[in-house]
Design a protein around this motif. Structure first.
Motif: not given
Ligand code: HEM
Length: 444
Positions: A170-172, A176-181, A310-312, A314-319, A332-334
Motif C-alpha cells: 500500500k501507499e500511505p 495498493r500501488d505498483g499495479i499498472s505498467h 479519478s486518479h487512474i 486521468r493518468t491513463n485514460p486507456r481507450d 514508467i513509474r517507480r
Molecule cells: C502521492 C501521490 C500519488 C499517489 C498516492 C498515487 C497513487 C496511485 C495508485 C494507488 C495507483 C493505482 C495502482 C497502480 O496502478 O499502480 C496509481 C496509478 C497511477 N498513477 Fe499515481 N499516485 C500519485 C502520484 C502520481 C503522479 C504525480 C503521477 C503522474 C504525473 C501519477 C501517475 C499514475 C499513473 C500513470 C498510474 C497508472 C494508471 C493506469 O495505468 O491505470 N501518479 N497511482
C-alpha cells in the motif's frame, strides 16, 4: 515477424532501474551528491559505472538488488560536458524542476521556496538510488554505492531519503500501488494490461524509434544512447486530511470506501472499479493476471463505474475518448513510500512526514511527465470537466469539488484540498553504462 517485434534493445547497456519493475516488497534509498571538483566527478562516474547493473536478464531473481545513477543538467555541467552536448538535451531538463513550478502546479505550500533544501537548488548533481527486496540487501547495495563516493574528496553527499514498502504493497493513503505498467517492445518484460499493445522502445529509451517515428538523441550519440530521463519528486501525503474528507462526505464506513475508490478508480485492495464497481474484491485486487485487464470506452464511456476524474482514469485514460492520443503520454513509474504509516482510524495529523518518492521514467519529459501533470492531473478540459483537478494528487485549493457520475443525478463533493504536497524534486538523465564511462573519460 514484423519490425516492431524485432526491435532489439541493448539491454546490457541500459541501467536496471530503467526497465525493471522494482522488487516487491522493497527497501530503497536516494542519495544526492554534489560535485565540487570536476575530476572527482569523472572518477565518480568511472566507479559507479562498475557498480550500476544493466537491464540484461530482467527476470533473474538474483538481480533484484541494484543501484542506479542519474545526473541533473547542473551535474553534467559540473563534469565539464561540452556545451554542444548540454544544448542537445530536452529543454525542460535544462531548466530543472524548480523552474518548471508553474507548469507543474507547484504553487503555495508546494512552491520551490518551500522545498526541502537542497532540492531545487543548483547543488543537486548526482542522484544515486539503491533498491533491494529487504533492508539487509539494501545495506549491501548502499555500501557498494558508498565505496564509489565516500573516499573521494570533491564529492559531497548532501541529501538522503530512505523508503520502504508498507504492508500489503500500500501507499500511505492505503491503496495498493505498483499495479499498472506499460509493456515496452524488446524489453522482455511483460506489461500488466494484456489489452494494451506494447509501446515503442523510443518512448522510454533514447536512441530508438518512438510512437511517432522519431528518435530522441543527444550529441554525441554515445552520451544519449540507452539513456533516459527520470523525474524524482518527494510528495508528502496529508493522510489525516484525506481521511477527514472521506468521513465528512459519507454517512458510513462503507460509503467512505466507495468514495475513496471513486477518487482513485480502484478499491484500496487494488481491485479496479471497472471490473467490480459495487463492492471490493480483494482477491481480484491481488491478482496480477486480472487486476489491470480492462478498458473503459465500450463498457463505461460516461464513467458511471470509473469516474473520468479519478486518479487512474486521468493518468491513463486507456481507450476512453479524450482529447489527444493516450499512447503519447504513457510513463514508467517507480514510486516508493517513505515515512511511518498513520495509525488506522486516526483523523488528526501526527506531525510525521510520510508520502511517496514518485519516480517517472521516459524519453519525453514534456509530452509524458509534464503533460500528464499539467493537462490530466491539474486540469479537466481533456475529458470535458472544465478545470476540475485530480481529487487525490491535484493541486486542489480549499473549496474545489469532485464530481462522481451517478444515477439519477451526478454527485458533486465539496471541500477538496491539497492532499499531496511537493517537497522537492529534480529532472535527471539516467545514462547508459557506456555513456557513464564516456563521462568518466571527458578531458579538459
Ligand atoms: C502521492 C501521490 C500519488 C499517489 C498516492 C498515487 C497513487 C496511485 C495508485 C494507488 C495507483 C493505482 C495502482 C497502480 O496502478 O499502480 C496509481 C496509478 C497511477 N498513477 Fe499515481 N499516485 C500519485 C502520484 C502520481 C503522479 C504525480 C503521477 C503522474 C504525473 C501519477 C501517475 C499514475 C499513473 C500513470 C498510474 C497508472 C494508471 C493506469 O495505468 O491505470 N501518479 N497511482
Amino acid at each position: 515477424m514484423n519490425e516492431e517485434v524485432n526491435v532489439s534493445l541493448e539491454l546490457d547497456d541500459i541501467q536496471s532501474g530503467v526497465l525493471r519493475p522494482r522488487p516487491t516488497p522493497y527497501a530503497a534509498t536516494y542519495i544526492v551528491l554534489r560535485i565540487d571538483e570536476r575530476n572527482a566527478g569523472r572518477e565518480l562516474m568511472r566507479r559507479v559505472s562498475a557498480v550500476v547493473t544493466s537491464a540484461a536478464k530482467p527476470t533473474s531473481p538474483l538481480a533484484d538488488t541494484w543501484v542506479s545513477v542519474a545526473l541533473t543538467y547542473q551535474g553534467l555541467k559540473a563534469l565539464g560536458a561540452p556545451q554542444d552536448s548540454l544544448d542537445s538535451f530536452a529543454w525542460e531538463f535544462r531548466q530543472g524542476m524548480a523552474a518548471r513550478a508553474k507548469e507543474l502546479g507547484d504553487s503555495g505550500e508546494s512552491s520551490p521556496e518551500n522545498w526541502e533544501k537542497p532540492l531545487g537548488t543548483p547543488d543537486v548533481h548526482v542522484v544515486l538510488v539503491a533498491i533491494s527486496p529487504d533492508t539487509q540487501g539494501l545495506e549491501v547495495s548502499i555500501e557498494r554505492a558508498r565505496k564509489a563516493y565516500q573516499s573521494l574528496p570533491g564529492i559531497t553527499a548532501i541529501w538522503r531519503q530512505d523508503c520502504h514498502a508498507l504492508p500489503n504493497e500500500k501507499e500511505p493513503f492505503g491503496f495498493r500501488d505498483g499495479i499498472s505498467h506499460p509493456a515496452i517492445e524488446g524489453s522482455g518484460i511483460a506489461g500488466t494490461n494484456p489489452q494494451e499493445q506494447p509501446l515503442k522502445a523510443g518512448e522510454f529509451v533514447l536512441g530508438y524509434r518512438d510512437e511517432i517515428g522519431g528518435v530522441q538523441m543527444t550529441r554525441p550519440e554515445v552520451l544519449g544512447r540507452n539513456g533516459t530521463y527520470v523525474v524524482f519528486r518527494k510528495l508528502r501525503q496529508r493522510v489525516a486530511a484525506f481521511r477527514r474528507f472521506l468521513k465528512e462526505n459519507c454517512a458510513s464506513p462503507e460509503d467512505e470506501e466507495l468514495l475513496a475508490a471513486k477518487m482513485m478508480g480502484r478499491w484500496r485492495s487494488g481491485a479496479p472499479l471497472a471490473l467490480c464497481p459495487f463492492h471490493d474484491d480483494p482477491e481480484l485486487g491481488a491478482d496480477p493476471k486480472r487486476n489491470n485487464n480492462f478498458l473503459y470506452e465500450e463498457d463505461d464511456p460516461a464513467g458511471f463505474k470509473t469516474p473520468g476524474g479519478s486518479h487512474i482514469r486521468r493518468t491513463n485514460p486507456r481507450d476512453a475518448s479524450v482529447a489527444g492520443v493516450v499512447r503519447l503520454h504513457r510513463m514508467i513509474r517507480r514510486g516508493t513510500a517513505y515515512g511511518p504509516p498513520l495509525t488506522e482510524g486516526v483523523l488528526e495529523d501526527d506531525g510525521a512526514d510520510r508520502g511517496l518518492m514518485f519516480a517517472f521514467v521516459g524519453a519525453h519529459l514534456g509530452r509524458q511527465f509534464e503533460f500528464v501533470q499539467s493537462q490530466w492531473i491539474n486540469d479537466g478540459v481533456f475529458f470535458g470537466a472544465g478545470d476540475a483537478k485530480d481529487p487525490i494528487v491535484g493541486s486542489n485549493a480549499e473549496g474545489d469539488s469532485f464530481t462522481v457520475p451517478w444515477r439519477p443525478v451526478r454527485k458533486r463533493l465539496q471541500g477538496l484540498q491539497r492532499f499531496v504536497v511537493t517537497r522537492g524534486g529534480e529532472y535527471c538523465f539516467m545514462p547508459g553504462l557506456r555513456a557513464l564511462r564516456w563521462l568518466a573519460d571527458l578531458q579538459t
